[in-house]
Design a protein around this motif. Structure first.
Motif: not given
Length: 270
Positions: A9, A33, A116
């Motif tokens: 990602w 993240a 995200h």
């Protein structure tokens, strides 16, 4: 995750060796993240200013209360500028739990935040994330996503929560915010929080750390923060430390709200 391990990602354009404010904030909130350099950086910030973690969470709690307030006053469309990396209590989760027809446009310049958000919003026809710069309001307001989701002839809530203290004066943040306020219909709200300038050795240490990141920070005095609300009327109780803005329980602001480091308010456009 080490700085040499790039998850699927994480866009290739991201330099994993440079800490980034959005990912540091994600780490302070307990998110995943973020990368090794973000965590090292955050721990240095916490070493200098241990209350930074609780300040991040108090700021997030203010966001949740402000979104609920906006929905309760009839707002059904939101532009979250500088939305950051999604974590528990995102704007769409709060607003759409109260009214599933609420529409949300997330805006951020950080690729990880947008990536995200896109993953989380799959299948949600009333929410979208775009990559754009806060200081270029036309790129936000004129985007295809804004045209689809937001009707500027109707009241809207524009959120700028814990983002403007990463915009230096030479980027003219007050001018940019004024453009958003100008575009808002009467009955709209401006939701804003901003780090307050601290005069201390600890604050100097934190500022020096951020100067070496991709997002140098700039705390401002309360009068400069208040100036962002020009064109709106501050909703009671006004511009205060984050836990003081409409706490959910009596005494919810605590004995030392100034340790939240951030002041916040909601402006109503008459």
């Amino acid at each position: 995750m080490s700085s040499t391990e790039r998850p699927s990602w994480a866009p290739e354009s991201i330099d994993l060796d440079l800490p980034n404010a959005a990912r540091v904030y994600d780490y302070l909130l307990g998110g995943a993240a973020n990368f090794e350099q973000d965590r090292i950086f955050a721990e240095k910030v916490l070493e200098a200013m241990p209350e930074a973690r609780s300040a991040a969470r108090l700021n997030r709690a203010f966001l949740r209360r402000a979104v609920r307030f906006c929905v309760e006053t009839g707002i059904r469309q939101f532009i979250d500028v500088g939305s950051g990396i999604p974590t528990a209590g995102n704007v769409h989760e709060i607003a759409q739990a109260l009214d599933p027809d609420s529409r949300i446009l997330y805006v951020d310049s950080e690729p990880v935040a947008v990536t995200h958000s896109e993953l989380i919003l799959r299948g949600n026809a009333n929410a979208e994330a775009i990559r754009a710069d806060l200081t270029d309001p036309e790129s936000v307001l004129g985007s295809d996503a804004a045209q689809r989701l937001i009707d500027l002839s109707q009241p809207v809530a524009v959120l700028m929560v814990a983002v403007l203290h990463f915009i230096p004066d030479d980027a003219q943040p007050h001018r940019a915010v004024a453009r958003y306020v100008e575009a808002m219909a009467p009955g709209s709200h401006l939701v804003l929080s901003h780090a307050v300038r601290q005069d201390s050795t600890r604050a100097d240490t934190v500022n020096e750390l951020y100067e070496r990141s991709t997002n140098p920070g700039i705390g401002r005095p309360p009068e400069e923060i208040a100036a962002f609300f020009t064109g709106t009327t501050l909703v009671p109780p006004g511009l205060l430390w984050t836990p003081q803005w409409r706490p959910e329980t009596p005494g919810g602001a605590g004995d030392h709200p100034e340790t939240s480091l951030v002041q916040a308010g909601v402006g109503h456009k008459p």
